[in-house]
Design an enzyme around this catalytic site. Structure first.
Site, PDB file in Angstrom:
ATOM      1  CG  ASP A  89      -1.864   1.118   1.301  1.00 18.25           C
ATOM      2  OD1 ASP A  89      -2.732   1.180   0.421  1.00 18.25           O
ATOM      3  OD2 ASP A  89      -1.761   1.937   2.230  1.00 18.25           O
ATOM      4  CD  GLU A 106      -2.363   1.983  -3.397  1.00 17.09           C
ATOM      5  OE1 GLU A 106      -3.531   2.206  -3.777  1.00 17.09           O
ATOM      6  OE2 GLU A 106      -1.952   2.265  -2.250  1.00 17.09           O
TER       7      GLU A 106
END
Length: 649
Positions: free
Chosen positions: A326, A355
């Site tokens: 993340d 990400e």
């Protein structure tokens, strides 16, 4: 600010936490500036007072140690840490499991938690990242809806249940995953997170889980008994084992970039401010690059060690096959490369992606961030391609922004860029300057994830006057783009039966992180309602798996073997795939227009995919002129010529 600490106290041992044997348990906690440390033992995770206090001794490199004799399996524990005149009790950040709501760690005999056959089976390895087909899902979403007749609704053990069907008799649950053909299930955060109260599981509660509490413990609300630390461990292992037995690998969504609590987090109680990035001349303020109140300082020696130790633990103890990071832009490049080297030494088949952005400003310099724009510095880490997402379906943050499949004009060159994996390609001059990676193994192609609108809801917003059938065709074309592109295909659970997140009043939820089950759960009856869509996704996966030309893994191969066609009608994109593959030639066309498009074939081709059907068996044959229907994909293949003696037979 903490450079001297790293140099003086950097600890390289692999034994932090509670090290259990039947004869004794050795507790070790790193807290170099503490004045005192004590282990507190509890018989139950709900006890208010410990039954035993064990003062610890300071050892080398700032590690406090205590050996407790006897078999402590199942005993709960915390640490009491004193810094000057402040004494605080905290869970061990290295705890392997925890009691209810993650307040206490538990000493555990991990061998007892292994399911039958645990050491005997693992899926066959994949050669390259591009061989993966990733299916993202939330543990609770998978089984909580009334349309799924699961015994263990919302629990890890729902993944173990076979033979579950919906009202129409179609396979759901783990049998659905096997039927669809995915290679990896990406589990949204399944470590222990903070905002679901495990003492009130009779009350519906929901969170995606990006609010970390205990990174090395499975989430208690997904177990059958959050008061027993053994249950969450054993049941999560059974989930992993059940998927492995179906040939499906498990990816874990990890959120080391921040913690839910900040000043009162276990990290801060053990060593004030060390684990976090700070602003101010003297580090007065916690940096908030995560948008959640703080961010972890991955570049510090013991922070980096903690993250790597945790990942190694999940990869070895739970046999996790991959990790999704993340807000990976908050990790420093050196840490990500050390993660890559360490994990791939354990299991070369592990897949790593995340990400490639951040949630706010950070003290970490741009040049050091593991961002998409720095992808070439982390060659074995993949990144979500927001370029792909926005090109195909429209801007992710504007509900009515259209992309290639739902009405945007003038996007043909961008489509070519993303279909080749956004790597340099001899036919696309723009990529010579703007390609962000040199390898398709670094590109995760997707049009839907847990964040923002589902693809189907996006199409409802962008094309409200189009018919249901037309929007279904757009959805199928978007899926075809994902599975026919070079790179790693990724879809959200339920995308294969038009997942939707409707809200009262006719709107659709674009941020359902704490929305109720009515919004988030998988509505399994939709599989039967939109069976043609499911079959189409299944056929796309089948075709992709069967043809290595769709899974090229070097820029050189793509530049040599992927040829885009020029002089096509407006908005039509087409390309051919060649090389030493299963077919001599694969031809792909996309028609996002409202009109039939007539093209000419030079020879005879088998059609495997059109606007209605997909698979690896020829649907029909075309020769000379043929028509590509509106809002549809056509994939044709030419087999290698047969030797003359075989042809004569």
């Amino acid at each position: 600010m903490f450079t001297d600490v790293d140099e003086k106290y950097g600890y390289t041992g692999s034994d932090l936490g509670a090290n259990y044997t039947k004869e004794n348990t050795v507790f070790k906690v790193w807290s170099p500036l503490a004045n005192d440390a004590t282990v507190l033992l509890y018989k139950s995770c709900t006890d208010e007072k410990p039954y035993r206090r064990l003062p610890m001794e300071k050892d080398k490199k700032g590690v406090w140690v205590k050996t407790a004799h006897g078999d402590l399996n199942g005993v709960y524990y915390t640490y009491e840490i004193r810094h000057d005149d402040i004494t605080e009790e905290t869970i061990d950040i290295y705890a392997r499991t925890a009691g209810v709501n993650g307040a206490m760690g538990m000493v555990i005999d991990l061998e007892e938690t292994n399911p039958a056959g645990w050491h005997n089976y693992h899926p066959e390895p994949l050669e390259h990242y591009t061989d993966a087909v990733i299916y993202e899902m939330h543990v609770r979403d998978f089984s909580i809806d009334k349309s799924g007749n699961f015994c263990y609704k919302g629990r890890f053990l729902a993944f173990v249940e076979k033979g579950v069907i919906n009202a129409a008799g179609d396979k759901i649950g783990i049998d659905h995953l096997k039927e669809l053909g995915v290679t990896h299930v990406h589990l949204m955060p399944s470590f222990d997170y903070q905002t679901v109260d495990e003492t009130r599981l009779n009350v519906p509660q929901f969170n995606w889980g990006y609010d970390p509490q205990n990174f090395n413990c499975p989430e208690g609300s997904y177990s059958t008994n959050p008061y027993d630390g053994r249950a969450r461990v054993a049941e999560f292992k059974r989930l992993v084992h059940a998927l492995h037995c179906q040939g499906i690998r498990v990816i874990m969504d990890v959120v080391y970039n921040h913690t839910y609590a900040t000043a009162d987090s276990p990290f801060n109680k053990i060593f004030n401010k060390y684990y976090y990035r700070l602003w101010g001349e003297n580090g007065e303020y916690f940096s908030n690059g995560s948008g959640c109140g703080n961010e972890i300082a991955t570049e510090r020696f013991m922070v980096r060690k903690y993250i790597i130790d945790s990942l190694v633990y999940w990869a070895t103890e739970y046999k996790i096959d991959g990790f999704r990071f993340d807000l990976m832009g908050l990790y420093d490049i050196e840490t990500m490369n050390k993660i890559d080297k360490t994990l791939h030494a354990i299991n070369p088949d592990i897949i790593l992606y995340g990400e490639g952005w951040i949630g706010g400003d950070s003290p970490l310099a741009d040049s050091k961030r593991a961002m998409k724009l720095n992808a070439r510095h982390t060659p074995n880490i993949a990144f979500f391609s927001d370029d792909f997402r926005d090109t195909i379906k429209g801007n992710n943050f504007e509900n009515r922004s259209r992309g290639y499949v739902n009405g945007a004009t003038g996007s043909e060159e961008y489509v070519k860029e993303v279909m080749c994996g956004r790597i340099p390609h001899p036919q696309i001059p723009n990529l010579t300057k703007f390609a962000w990676t040199l390898s398709p193994c670094q590109t995760v192609n997707y049009v839907e994830a847990h964040d923002n609108l589902t693809l189907w809801d996006k199409l409802i917003y962008t094309n409200p006057t189009d018919s249901l059938d037309t929007r279904k065709k757009m959805d199928k074309m978007a899926a075809a783009c994902v599975f026919l592109a070079q790179g790693i295909p990724f879809i959200q659970a339920g995308q294969d039966f038009l997942r939707s997140k409707p809200l009262p009043g006719g709107a659709y939820d674009h941020n359902s992180y704490n929305s109720p089950d009515a919004v988030n759960s998988l509505k399994w009856d939709r599989k039967s309602e939109f069976r043609d869509v499911f079959d189409y996704y299944k056929g796309l996966i089948e075709f992709r798996k069967a043809h290595s030309a769709l899974r090229m893994f070097t820029a050189e191969d793509i530049g040599r073997n992927m040829k885009f066609f020029n002089h096509l009608p407006q908005r039509i994109v087409g390309f051919g795939l060649y090389g030493d593959c299963e077919l001599e030639e694969i031809i792909v066309f996309f028609n996002p227009t409202n009109d039939d498009i007539t093209l000419h074939a030079f020879g005879e081709y088998n059609v495997y995919i059109d606007g209605d059907n997909a698979g690896n068996k020829p649907l029909y044959t075309v020769c000379d002129d043929y028509i590509i229907k509106p809002h549809s994909t056509m994939v044709m293949g030419r087999p290698y010529p047969q030797p003359e003696e075989e042809a004569a037979e």
